[in-house]
Design a protein around this motif. Structure first.
Motif, PDB file in Angstrom:
ATOM      1  N   GLU A 119     -32.791 -42.693   2.913  1.00 18.45           N
ATOM      2  CA  GLU A 119     -33.881 -41.789   2.575  1.00 18.45           C
ATOM      3  C   GLU A 119     -34.294 -41.923   1.114  1.00 18.45           C
ATOM      4  O   GLU A 119     -33.497 -42.317   0.263  1.00 18.45           O
ATOM      5  N   MET A 120     -35.520 -41.545   0.829  1.00 17.90           N
ATOM      6  CA  MET A 120     -36.028 -41.508  -0.543  1.00 17.90           C
ATOM      7  C   MET A 120     -36.980 -40.335  -0.659  1.00 17.90           C
ATOM      8  O   MET A 120     -37.665 -39.981   0.306  1.00 17.90           O
ATOM      9  N   LEU A 121     -37.032 -39.762  -1.836  1.00 11.09           N
ATOM     10  CA  LEU A 121     -37.843 -38.554  -2.042  1.00 11.09           C
ATOM     11  C   LEU A 121     -38.281 -38.460  -3.501  1.00 11.09           C
ATOM     12  O   LEU A 121     -37.446 -38.554  -4.400  1.00 11.09           O
TER      13      LEU A 121
ATOM     14  N   GLU B 177     -42.026 -40.242   0.173  1.00  9.04           N
ATOM     15  CA  GLU B 177     -40.877 -39.659   0.864  1.00  9.04           C
ATOM     16  C   GLU B 177     -40.645 -40.485   2.110  1.00  9.04           C
ATOM     17  O   GLU B 177     -41.576 -40.715   2.879  1.00  9.04           O
ATOM     18  N   VAL B 178     -39.424 -40.939   2.283  1.00 11.40           N
ATOM     19  CA  VAL B 178     -39.120 -41.775   3.435  1.00 11.40           C
ATOM     20  C   VAL B 178     -37.850 -41.279   4.104  1.00 11.40           C
ATOM     21  O   VAL B 178     -36.831 -41.059   3.448  1.00 11.40           O
ATOM     22  N   SER B 179     -37.962 -41.075   5.395  1.00 14.13           N
ATOM     23  CA  SER B 179     -36.793 -40.810   6.219  1.00 14.13           C
ATOM     24  C   SER B 179     -36.775 -41.911   7.265  1.00 14.13           C
ATOM     25  O   SER B 179     -37.664 -41.971   8.119  1.00 14.13           O
TER      26      SER B 179
ATOM     27  N   ASN C 101     -30.325 -36.244   3.921  1.00 15.74           N
ATOM     28  CA  ASN C 101     -31.128 -35.009   3.895  1.00 15.74           C
ATOM     29  C   ASN C 101     -31.502 -34.598   2.473  1.00 15.74           C
ATOM     30  O   ASN C 101     -31.136 -33.535   1.987  1.00 15.74           O
TER      31      ASN C 101
END
Lengths: 644, 644
Positions: B634-636, B379-381, B563
């Motif tokens: 972002e990535m999740l 997970e990247v923000s 988000n």
């Protein structure tokens, strides 16, 4: 000079009364021992010893933080408030002796800072950015003002007036003066208190100077740095945002940097805005308030989500387990909220004040007053804190003392002064911000009015306010409808009134002619609320927190077993609130049937296709502030939720 | 000496063929430029220059990490494998020149390490704990063996035999020998490769010595430390668990410390266990395998969840955003899995191998082979990575090169050697572990058998394996049923067979007499699976990850807006898989209707009573390995889920 003792308040409240007793009976003596290095197995303080050395009454080296004096100041301030609550001649004698010592340690010209006097004489004011001289001065001034109000004794106040006058000679516009301001704000709000008690405008002006000068170019921190031949980049990203000095305060729109520094400054800004009516300052202060409380605040009133720099991070960045949420920062939020109420009556400020008081501040202290949290996260897994360096700032149990011991005396002075937060008065308006049992009186336009509050708050929302003017008198009693109260009932002398037309910004304005023994009864039914966070708070999507009245709840391992995230609260689960008098000093616990994901049938799988195996469990939630007062273990505020 | 070139493999696979081409056409030349300091705007490598200085052919100082030589080694190893795939005389010439240079840099007695030769001559072997001499030697040995297999040229191998013999003289039991072992494991598995190619048991024995000696008391690292007058506590909690040297390897039950060190060691343990049959080593290795894959592994095959020490933390501690999950660690997991298959045929090992290959290893490289991730979180923000120091190890975009450049050449050598992972052979059993299009042949008990695999894997699960012995021959083709395949269909020459009775530990054993052009057709229907994590993984309760075949999916901001945690995937939402040939080099994307929590109607609230306002959105998930190849954001992987 204002009279020393104004409206005394007698706290009769069960909840805060217990805390006040603990502060006077336990915390203040304990911290006295700490300041005198009499606590076993804790970091020594050396704070009193430093003063003795500075006074020439002991031999030795300075020891401790550069701001070690402030621990003495905060202790004295807590003593001052505590003496309002309960007289204690022996304690007062101790305090007087410390004050005498301060007087003897003070330099001829008024200067008083043991670090520089003992360790680096001749180097005063050479590193105002890092070395906390003005910060310590601020805390001593606050303590002196409090001690004067509480005891009527002027000695401490005079010492600090002398020091403040010296500071006023050293700082400000004008040749041979330092055109600068502190790296750690605090003196700004202290000077306003000194102005209030002395009526001397130079203190107000100096406070205003520090605030107005801040962040201007050429930058004071650069100039000062150059002067002391320091070429190191500043450790916090080489960015004065850490000190909220990255730009002038009126241009600041987002809370940044060290949370306590920030919030002390915002408090001073609110004070100055209220006193000067400076529109640009009012606007900046409100913008910062909105940013903090609408985008950077935990549900507990915790602020400052980053360990690095003990700092604010960015909007909606509110991780539950990594948060810093220093006890002092929530205390500072209470200071700020109180001052916002002086700027403008709006229940939003008092709601946040209440949140900070009942949750993220008092969570910093064990119920017995003997141990403290510096950091107050909303989710704790002890193993994570032990193993992971990224969590090393989180202690899974409260500590007896700290090398940097800012929080314990800060929580003591907050609790001891809780009576100061309940009311405020403006002309013929008497505002009731908080519901805390107490007896007090006000002079309202020449008439002495006795006020008595009775309530079992925060465990139920019934409040009786007896209003007894010495003679019939027309004035306005304005009381807050808490933001969480949906169906408030207001009765005056037993008769229900429709309060909605009388309500403005969350306060009901009862303007009438009051007579002896008039009673206003308020009923704020407390229900267990499921609260969700704004979906931009990444970590809280799909989660709920439980709140009842002002109290935020949490799950603890001791009640619910390990692996608290495995508990899922169905949206339709009935929740029950019950007062348990023997639990944690008497608290309302919230129970209900939740689900727990079955761990048993996983055998050795780490991942597998979805399958719903949950089992019903009885869930018990306790007030967040009271966690970790039984068997240590996991704790969790934001629970996983399911919609069915 | 074994023959240089064994069964050649020609990769005809579309998926891996593209990667192999990129490695030979892009990555290897790019890294050659890097090693020669010809990349603009990146940390210089200086690795070739260090060798020239050591050889006395250039002036200057050593520059780079103490293990800078290993980058040359890994590059040479990648070149070796790449030359198997496609001949390239110019590249081979380059490699030969580097090998000549290595020869000239080598000391008279065989020693070869530019750091010590150039920077600290006379200090060889004084800090084996920290300074990576044996680690670099190991990588050079691996490269030499690979180069010999690939080209048949002995020069590099001879250089390394000379060095290995020197090491064998320096280390081991016996007077005047160092009774020690490396701080960074690697040589252990390299020595086994050297043993395999030379048949010389002393290398096997030295490897065994290093493994057996590790963690014994009195502790070598203490003795060595004392000898060099070093009294500093070791930086990692003063604990040799960092090096998996806290106790003898046979007593280790949980993976601890630096993940790459650990996994290289576990690989060597598996190798030794397979070769020696040492029961206690077999048992220890399996226990560690179970601990890693059942308790400490991300769904992507990422391992090592802590930035501090690039290390394992503890069971089920798998935070998605804070994870380290170094590219090299997942690569090492593939090495280990391959060796576990030599120890024991069990599809569990091959499933993990496949997971590591298709997810957490290749995620370390951009699709164009020009940029690299060192750290591969789930997970990247980007804002979190920029602002929060606790996330500073996470780069939100791949980087062109690193000061510590272990990962880029490691991923190159893994990809270039992917053909080595597909099969293994034991007596009359030919095992098919992976489904990758290729042509190769095996000598099975004297009969040459041509094997051709055709598949569109990983995008669909249909595989055709043509088995063509030169003459009819009875042997066993044993192929894996992937763990994710629920309804596998097996046909032999067009006829479906009931494979269940033939299945053991996840492999179907087809023991028959094979004739030219026999075809085994496998069909593993790939469905989009919703995967959940063991509920003890704190962060993943209430969340699902999507997987299809071996591919783990993720959401990216570029497809789904910002988000990503605000997206909730209903359990009953239909999910569609579709091959998009023009997207990300050709991938199957997964789409479906999800819900997004409405952000619009929150106005300024940060917290409020629960209310369900979601809106339907079209969700698009792409393969995790391919993330961040378009617009960064972002990535999740783990998505919030709702049950309805």
């Amino acid at each position: 000079m204002k009279e020393a003792v104004k409206n005394r308040i007698n706290i009769t409240d069960k909840f805060w009364g217990r805390y006040l007793d603990i502060v006077s009976e336990q915390v203040i003596p304990y911290q006295w021992d700490a300041l005198n290095d009499r606590l076993p197995n804790t970091s020594p303080s050396h704070a009193i010893e430093n003063l003795k050395i500075a006074a020439g009454e002991a031999e030795g080296e300075f020891y401790g933080m550069v701001f070690q004096d402030s621990d003495v100041a905060k202790w004295l301030e807590a003593v001052a408030y505590s003496l309002e609550h309960k007289s204690d001649p022996e304690l007062e004698k101790n305090a007087d002796e410390v004050i005498d010592l301060l007087g003897r340690a003070q330099a001829e010209d008024g200067y008083l800072n043991t670090y520089y006097q003992v360790k680096e004489p001749g180097k005063r004011w050479t590193n105002v950015r890092d070395n906390h001289e003005l910060y310590c001065a601020g805390h001593l001034i606050e303590a002196a003002v409090a001690y004067y109000h509480s005891t009527g004794k002027r000695k401490f106040l005079d010492i600090m007036i002398k020091y403040a006058d010296h500071i006023n000679d050293v700082f400000g516009n004008g040749e041979n003066k330092i055109q600068g301001y502190p790296g750690h704000q605090e003196i700004e709000l202290a000077l306003i208190r000194l102005y209030e008690v002395t009526g001397d405008e130079k203190y107000l002006n100096l406070s205003k100077y520090f605030i107005d000068e801040r962040g201007k170019q050429p930058h004071f921190f650069d100039t000062e740095k150059k002067k002391r031949n320091d070429s190191e980049p500043f450790w916090f990203h080489n960015d004065y945002a850490y000190h909220q000095a990255h730009k002038p305060v009126r241009e600041q729109e987002e809370a940044v940097g060290h949370a306590v520094r920030a919030t002390y400054m915002y408090s001073a800004m609110a004070d100055l805005a209220a006193r000067t009516g400076d529109e640009s300052l009012v606007e900046a202060t409100k913008k910062l308030w909105e940013n903090v409380t609408q985008k950077q605040m935990y549900i507990t009133g915790g602020i400052g989500s980053m360990a690095f720099g003990e700092a604010f991070s960015f909007d909606y960045d509110l991780p539950n387990d990594l948060s810093y949420t220093e006890t002092c920062a929530t205390i500072a939020l209470a200071f700020w909220a109180k001052r916002m109420l002086n700027l403008e009556i709006n229940s939003n400020y008092a709601d946040i004040l209440e949140t900070a008081l009942y949750n993220g501040s008092i969570s910093g202290m064990n119920l017995d007053g003997k141990k403290f949290f510096y950091v107050n996260p909303l989710e704790v897994s002890p193993q994570t804190c032990e193993v992971r360096k990224d969590h090393e700032h989180v202690k899974p149990v409260r500590q007896p003392w700290f090398g940097c011991a800012c929080c314990p005396p800060n929580i003591a002075r907050l609790i001891a002064s809780v009576g100061h937060y309940i009311y405020s008065q403006k002309e013929k308006n008497l505002f009731v911000h908080l519901y805390i049992g107490n007896e007090t009186s006000f002079d309202i336009q020449g008439t002495q009015v006795q006020i008595t509050q009775k309530t079992n708050y925060p465990w139920d929302g019934d409040v009786a306010i007896e209003v007894s003017p010495e003679t019939e008198h027309t004035f306005t009693l304005a009381f807050r409808i808490p933001g969480w109260a949906n169906r408030a009932i207001v009765k005056v002398n037993g008769e229900a009134i429709d309060h909605l037309p009388l309500t403005k910004n969350g306060y009901v304005y009862l303007d009438r002619t009051w007579a002896a023994n008039d009673v206003v009864e308020l009923s704020f039914p407390m229900e267990v609320e499921r609260i969700q966070a704004n979906p931009q708070v990444r970590n809280n999507v799909g989660k709920v927190a439980l709140r009842r009245g002002p109290i935020v709840y949490c799950l603890e391992e001791v009640d619910n077993g390990p692996n608290l995230p495995g508990i899922i609260l169905p949206r339709n689960a009935e929740l029950h609130a019950k007062y348990e008098k023997d639990l944690l000093g008497g608290v309302v616990v919230v129970t209900g049937e939740a689900q727990r994901i079955e761990e048993e049938n996983w055998e050795n799988a780490l991942y597998r296709p979805v399958e719903d195996k949950t089992k019903p469990i009885q869930m018990t939630a306790i007030p967040y502030y009271a966690w970790c007062n039984r068997k240590p273990g996991e704790m969790l505020v934001w629970m996983n939720e399911s919609l069915n």
